[in-house]
Design a protein around this motif. Structure first.
Motif, PDB file in Angstrom:
ATOM      1  N   TRP A   2     -27.921 -12.774  -6.943  1.00 39.15           N
ATOM      2  CA  TRP A   2     -28.841 -11.957  -6.163  1.00 39.15           C
ATOM      3  C   TRP A   2     -28.729 -10.527  -6.654  1.00 39.15           C
ATOM      4  CZ3 TRP A   2     -25.433 -15.336  -3.727  1.00 39.15           C
ATOM      5  CH2 TRP A   2     -26.010 -16.397  -3.022  1.00 39.15           C
ATOM      6  N   ASP A   3     -29.807  -9.772  -6.512  1.00 35.77           N
ATOM      7  CA  ASP A   3     -29.782  -8.321  -6.676  1.00 35.77           C
ATOM      8  C   ASP A   3     -29.847  -7.757  -5.269  1.00 35.77           C
ATOM      9  OD1 ASP A   3     -29.778  -8.239  -9.494  1.00 35.77           O
ATOM     10  OD2 ASP A   3     -31.933  -8.637  -9.517  1.00 35.77           O
ATOM     11  N   VAL A   4     -28.786  -7.098  -4.834  1.00 34.61           N
ATOM     12  CA  VAL A   4     -28.693  -6.647  -3.442  1.00 34.61           C
ATOM     13  C   VAL A   4     -28.588  -5.126  -3.359  1.00 34.61           C
ATOM     14  CG1 VAL A   4     -27.598  -8.788  -2.686  1.00 34.61           C
ATOM     15  CG2 VAL A   4     -26.171  -6.891  -3.408  1.00 34.61           C
ATOM     16  N   PRO A   5     -29.003  -4.561  -2.228  1.00 34.26           N
ATOM     17  CA  PRO A   5     -28.819  -3.125  -2.028  1.00 34.26           C
ATOM     18  C   PRO A   5     -27.344  -2.813  -1.765  1.00 34.26           C
ATOM     19  CG  PRO A   5     -29.842  -4.111  -0.090  1.00 34.26           C
ATOM     20  CD  PRO A   5     -29.732  -5.187  -1.131  1.00 34.26           C
ATOM     21  N   TYR A   6     -27.019  -1.520  -1.756  1.00 32.90           N
ATOM     22  CA  TYR A   6     -25.654  -1.075  -1.500  1.00 32.90           C
ATOM     23  C   TYR A   6     -25.192  -1.616  -0.148  1.00 32.90           C
ATOM     24  CZ  TYR A   6     -21.640   1.900  -0.739  1.00 32.90           C
ATOM     25  OH  TYR A   6     -20.372   2.339  -0.502  1.00 32.90           O
ATOM     26  N   GLY A   7     -23.939  -2.055  -0.069  1.00 36.33           N
ATOM     27  CA  GLY A   7     -23.384  -2.554   1.181  1.00 36.33           C
ATOM     28  C   GLY A   7     -22.135  -3.372   0.929  1.00 36.33           C
ATOM     29  N   THR A   8     -21.679  -4.028   1.984  1.00 36.55           N
ATOM     30  CA  THR A   8     -20.515  -4.902   1.911  1.00 36.55           C
ATOM     31  C   THR A   8     -21.008  -6.331   2.055  1.00 36.55           C
ATOM     32  OG1 THR A   8     -19.130  -3.183   2.882  1.00 36.55           O
ATOM     33  CG2 THR A   8     -18.273  -5.428   2.945  1.00 36.55           C
ATOM     34  N   TRP A   9     -20.654  -7.172   1.100  1.00 42.35           N
ATOM     35  CA  TRP A   9     -21.220  -8.515   0.981  1.00 42.35           C
ATOM     36  C   TRP A   9     -20.137  -9.585   0.920  1.00 42.35           C
ATOM     37  CZ3 TRP A   9     -26.369  -8.625   1.455  1.00 42.35           C
ATOM     38  CH2 TRP A   9     -27.043  -7.430   1.267  1.00 42.35           C
ATOM     39  N   GLN A  10     -20.507 -10.797   1.330  1.00 44.41           N
ATOM     40  CA  GLN A  10     -19.640 -11.965   1.222  1.00 44.41           C
ATOM     41  C   GLN A  10     -20.496 -13.127   0.742  1.00 44.41           C
ATOM     42  OE1 GLN A  10     -18.227 -13.525   4.955  1.00 44.41           O
ATOM     43  NE2 GLN A  10     -16.559 -14.628   3.988  1.00 44.41           N
ATOM     44  N   VAL A  11     -20.000 -13.879  -0.225  1.00 47.92           N
ATOM     45  CA  VAL A  11     -20.683 -15.076  -0.704  1.00 47.92           C
ATOM     46  C   VAL A  11     -19.827 -16.281  -0.354  1.00 47.92           C
ATOM     47  CG1 VAL A  11     -21.509 -16.339  -2.735  1.00 47.92           C
ATOM     48  CG2 VAL A  11     -21.826 -13.851  -2.587  1.00 47.92           C
ATOM     49  N   VAL A  12     -20.462 -17.290   0.241  1.00 47.57           N
ATOM     50  CA  VAL A  12     -19.788 -18.547   0.558  1.00 47.57           C
ATOM     51  C   VAL A  12     -20.483 -19.638  -0.246  1.00 47.57           C
ATOM     52  CG1 VAL A  12     -19.234 -20.224   2.354  1.00 47.57           C
ATOM     53  CG2 VAL A  12     -19.173 -17.775   2.875  1.00 47.57           C
ATOM     54  N   VAL A  24     -23.608 -11.490   8.566  1.00 41.96           N
ATOM     55  CA  VAL A  24     -24.943 -11.975   8.896  1.00 41.96           C
ATOM     56  C   VAL A  24     -25.610 -12.481   7.617  1.00 41.96           C
ATOM     57  CG1 VAL A  24     -27.188 -11.303   9.843  1.00 41.96           C
ATOM     58  CG2 VAL A  24     -25.097 -10.262  10.759  1.00 41.96           C
ATOM     59  N   VAL A  25     -26.256 -13.645   7.708  1.00 47.85           N
ATOM     60  CA  VAL A  25     -26.975 -14.179   6.547  1.00 47.85           C
ATOM     61  C   VAL A  25     -28.045 -13.165   6.141  1.00 47.85           C
ATOM     62  CG1 VAL A  25     -28.479 -16.016   5.690  1.00 47.85           C
ATOM     63  CG2 VAL A  25     -26.556 -16.575   7.171  1.00 47.85           C
ATOM     64  N   TRP A  26     -28.066 -12.802   4.859  1.00 43.74           N
ATOM     65  CA  TRP A  26     -28.994 -11.813   4.336  1.00 43.74           C
ATOM     66  C   TRP A  26     -30.384 -12.410   4.178  1.00 43.74           C
ATOM     67  CZ3 TRP A  26     -30.403 -10.862  -1.201  1.00 43.74           C
ATOM     68  CH2 TRP A  26     -31.114  -9.678  -1.358  1.00 43.74           C
ATOM     69  N   ASP A  27     -31.401 -11.677   4.630  1.00 42.60           N
ATOM     70  CA  ASP A  27     -32.796 -12.099   4.479  1.00 42.60           C
ATOM     71  C   ASP A  27     -33.279 -11.688   3.098  1.00 42.60           C
ATOM     72  OD1 ASP A  27     -35.431 -12.801   4.650  1.00 42.60           O
ATOM     73  OD2 ASP A  27     -35.943 -11.358   6.218  1.00 42.60           O
ATOM     74  N   ALA A  28     -33.088 -12.542   2.130  1.00 43.14           N
ATOM     75  CA  ALA A  28     -33.407 -12.245   0.736  1.00 43.14           C
ATOM     76  C   ALA A  28     -34.906 -12.179   0.487  1.00 43.14           C
ATOM     77  CB  ALA A  28     -32.773 -13.295  -0.174  1.00 43.14           C
ATOM     78  N   GLN A  29     -35.708 -12.767   1.362  1.00 43.00           N
ATOM     79  CA  GLN A  29     -37.163 -12.759   1.165  1.00 43.00           C
ATOM     80  C   GLN A  29     -37.723 -11.343   1.130  1.00 43.00           C
ATOM     81  OE1 GLN A  29     -38.783 -15.344   4.162  1.00 43.00           O
ATOM     82  NE2 GLN A  29     -38.556 -17.126   2.852  1.00 43.00           N
ATOM     83  N   GLU A  30     -37.083 -10.410   1.850  1.00 44.19           N
ATOM     84  CA  GLU A  30     -37.510  -9.011   1.813  1.00 44.19           C
ATOM     85  C   GLU A  30     -37.496  -8.453   0.392  1.00 44.19           C
ATOM     86  OE1 GLU A  30     -36.024  -5.896   4.447  1.00 44.19           O
ATOM     87  OE2 GLU A  30     -35.382  -7.505   5.790  1.00 44.19           O
ATOM     88  N   TYR A  31     -36.668  -9.028  -0.465  1.00 45.67           N
ATOM     89  CA  TYR A  31     -36.494  -8.576  -1.846  1.00 45.67           C
ATOM     90  C   TYR A  31     -37.011  -9.617  -2.849  1.00 45.67           C
ATOM     91  CZ  TYR A  31     -33.696  -4.898   0.218  1.00 45.67           C
ATOM     92  OH  TYR A  31     -33.288  -3.815   0.965  1.00 45.67           O
ATOM     93  N   ASN A  32     -37.896 -10.491  -2.386  1.00 45.59           N
ATOM     94  CA  ASN A  32     -38.483 -11.543  -3.223  1.00 45.59           C
ATOM     95  C   ASN A  32     -37.428 -12.425  -3.882  1.00 45.59           C
ATOM     96  OD1 ASN A  32     -41.189 -10.771  -2.718  1.00 45.59           O
ATOM     97  ND2 ASN A  32     -40.940  -9.085  -4.163  1.00 45.59           N
ATOM     98  N   GLN A  33     -36.401 -12.784  -3.095  1.00 45.99           N
ATOM     99  CA  GLN A  33     -35.327 -13.651  -3.570  1.00 45.99           C
ATOM    100  C   GLN A  33     -35.120 -14.778  -2.562  1.00 45.99           C
ATOM    101  OE1 GLN A  33     -31.924 -11.392  -5.402  1.00 45.99           O
ATOM    102  NE2 GLN A  33     -33.003  -9.664  -4.477  1.00 45.99           N
ATOM    103  N   VAL A  34     -34.221 -15.691  -2.889  1.00 47.84           N
ATOM    104  CA  VAL A  34     -33.956 -16.858  -2.050  1.00 47.84           C
ATOM    105  C   VAL A  34     -32.498 -16.844  -1.610  1.00 47.84           C
ATOM    106  CG1 VAL A  34     -33.893 -19.383  -2.036  1.00 47.84           C
ATOM    107  CG2 VAL A  34     -35.698 -18.192  -3.281  1.00 47.84           C
ATOM    108  N   ASN A  35     -32.259 -17.132  -0.342  1.00 45.54           N
ATOM    109  CA  ASN A  35     -30.914 -17.264   0.211  1.00 45.54           C
ATOM    110  C   ASN A  35     -30.962 -18.310   1.315  1.00 45.54           C
ATOM    111  OD1 ASN A  35     -28.180 -16.684   0.719  1.00 45.54           O
ATOM    112  ND2 ASN A  35     -28.712 -15.244   2.308  1.00 45.54           N
ATOM    113  N   PRO A  36     -30.192 -19.389   1.204  1.00 50.41           N
ATOM    114  CA  PRO A  36     -29.193 -19.689   0.184  1.00 50.41           C
ATOM    115  C   PRO A  36     -29.834 -20.210  -1.104  1.00 50.41           C
ATOM    116  CG  PRO A  36     -29.248 -21.450   1.795  1.00 50.41           C
ATOM    117  CD  PRO A  36     -30.209 -20.386   2.277  1.00 50.41           C
ATOM    118  N   GLN A  37     -28.992 -20.320  -2.132  1.00 52.57           N
ATOM    119  CA  GLN A  37     -29.407 -20.874  -3.417  1.00 52.57           C
ATOM    120  C   GLN A  37     -28.571 -22.114  -3.717  1.00 52.57           C
ATOM    121  OE1 GLN A  37     -29.258 -18.016  -6.603  1.00 52.57           O
ATOM    122  NE2 GLN A  37     -30.359 -16.473  -5.429  1.00 52.57           N
TER     123      GLN A  37
END
Length: 64
Positions: free
Chosen positions: A46-56, A23-36
């Motif tokens: 990005w600075d992300v919380p703990y989890g499993t991530w994929q970057v395309v 699922v596309v991460w809602d970076a706005q919750e963390y004052n960031q931008v997605n996509p970049q």
């Protein structure tokens, strides 16, 4: 991939694992931008919380 072959203007999108889906991460919750969009050095981050991530990373004329 060659580290010295950086691509400007590519779209980097980060996804998080939600069950069996990505699922596309809602970076706005963390004052960031997605996509970049990558800069002249190919940089994105990005600075992300703990989890499993994929970057395309995508740009016309290249494989994602």
């Amino acid at each position: 991939a060659v580290p010295s072959n950086r691509i400007e203007g590519a779209t980097a999108t980060i996804y998080y694992k939600n069950g069996n889906s990505a699922v596309v991460w809602d970076a706005q919750e963390y004052n960031q931008v997605n996509p970049q969009i990558t800069d002249e050095t190919g940089f994105y981050a990005w600075d992300v919380p703990y989890g499993t991530w994929q970057v395309v990373v995508a740009k016309e004329g290249y494989y994602d």
